[in-house]
Design a protein around this motif. Structure first.
Motif: not given
Length: 304
Positions: A141-165
């Motif tokens: 597992v590439n550590g930078w890839g994990v960081l990119a994937s986790v960051s994408a997951m968190v940012l999109s979750s925040v964005g989706f909830i803000l879009a709902k709000r």
């Protein structure tokens, strides 16, 4: 509630389409240009929807489109592109599969949408199913890839909830067009400065860009935001588990990979988790006046 649940199949278009992008990105798109990959995904999709809607943002939607476009589109697409190139699709998919839990917690805090017990149980069952389905444990597992994937997951979750709000008062199609266009425009100068000239592409890459932009972005995000307007965030998050499941199915059908019995069991668990998150239909007893009217003789029929 039953009528609301009918939007679940529409919402499911999004994660199913997104689940195909891991394979398409890895196989057909240049690995060295993640920023241009994100631009070519967001901007054409946004301009296409903008052409269809012919509506510009008004008032607060100018800055909201910029914020949501950055979270949901530009940064998210770049990180996903990077993760798809650095990680096995199974690992990237599994990390993204944790988003239901994050979306539930964010919805609780930002839109006062308290998660139901069935949503929490469904998320746990679904994530366990995804882990069984896509985790092989055989590749480094590439550590930078994990960081990119986790960051994408968190940012999109925040964005989706803000879009709902923020979504009340704005139609789904125009607001999706504004976000995609804003996200692409924000990222374009960054891509030029960081990656120089756009990558040279062949015919398969052009077809892949077109698919990712039109189907996996314009169509998928319209369906996703429509579902966010009408379904609980927890339910939408659980439907999102179809993303990694689709990635495995595409790999099996297209890349001739073989599903083990454990993976088949994981698929079953994932769908069980999605069903657990289904809104419960509660039938309300009819009001006394309504009941009395229904039981009373129909005098109008007698007149006829």
């Amino acid at each position: 509630m039953e009528a609301t649940w009918r939007w679940a199949p529409v919402t499911a278009i999004a994660p199913i389409a997104w689940g195909t992008t891991y394979y398409v990105t890895h196989e057909y798109l240049p690995a060295s240009h993640p920023l241009y990959g994100a631009v070519f995904r967001a901007l054409p999709a946004g301009l296409l929807l903008l052409l269809l809607t012919r509506k510009l943002p008004r008032g607060s939607w100018w800055w909201r489109s910029l914020v949501l476009g950055t979270l949901n589109m530009s940064v998210f697409f770049a990180l996903i592109y990077l993760a798809a190139q650095l990680l096995p699709s199974s690992v990237a998919s599994t990390i993204m599969a944790t988003s239901p839990m994050v979306m539930m917690l964010l919805a609780w805090g930002l839109v006062a949408e308290r998660p139901a017990v069935t949503h929490l149980i469904g998320a746990g069952v679904g994530v366990a199913g995804v882990a069984l389905t896509v985790l092989t444990g055989a590749e480094a597992v590439n550590g930078w890839g994990v960081l990119a994937s986790v960051s994408a997951m968190v940012l999109s979750s925040v964005g989706f909830i803000l879009a709902k709000r923020w979504g009340k008062g704005a139609d789904v199609l125009p607001s999706t067009a504004w976000q995609l266009t804003a996200g692409g425009l924000v990222l374009l100068p960054v891509a030029i400065l960081a990656e120089g000239a756009p990558p040279a592409v062949d015919a398969p890459a052009i077809g892949a860009y077109a698919y990712v932009s039109v189907v996996a972005t314009a169509l998928a995000f319209t369906a996703w935001f429509a579902g966010l307007r009408r379904l609980p965030a927890g339910t939408v998050g659980l439907i999102g588990l179809l993303n990694p499941v689709t990635g495995v199915v595409v790999g099996t059908l297209v890349a001739a990979e073989t599903l083990t019995p454990v993976q088949v069991g994981g698929l079953a668990l994932t769908f069980a988790g999605i069903l657990l998150g289904r809104p419960v239909t509660r039938k309300r007893p009819p009001a006394a006046g309504v009941s009395a009217r229904r039981s009373a003789p129909d005098h109008a029929a007698g007149i006829r």
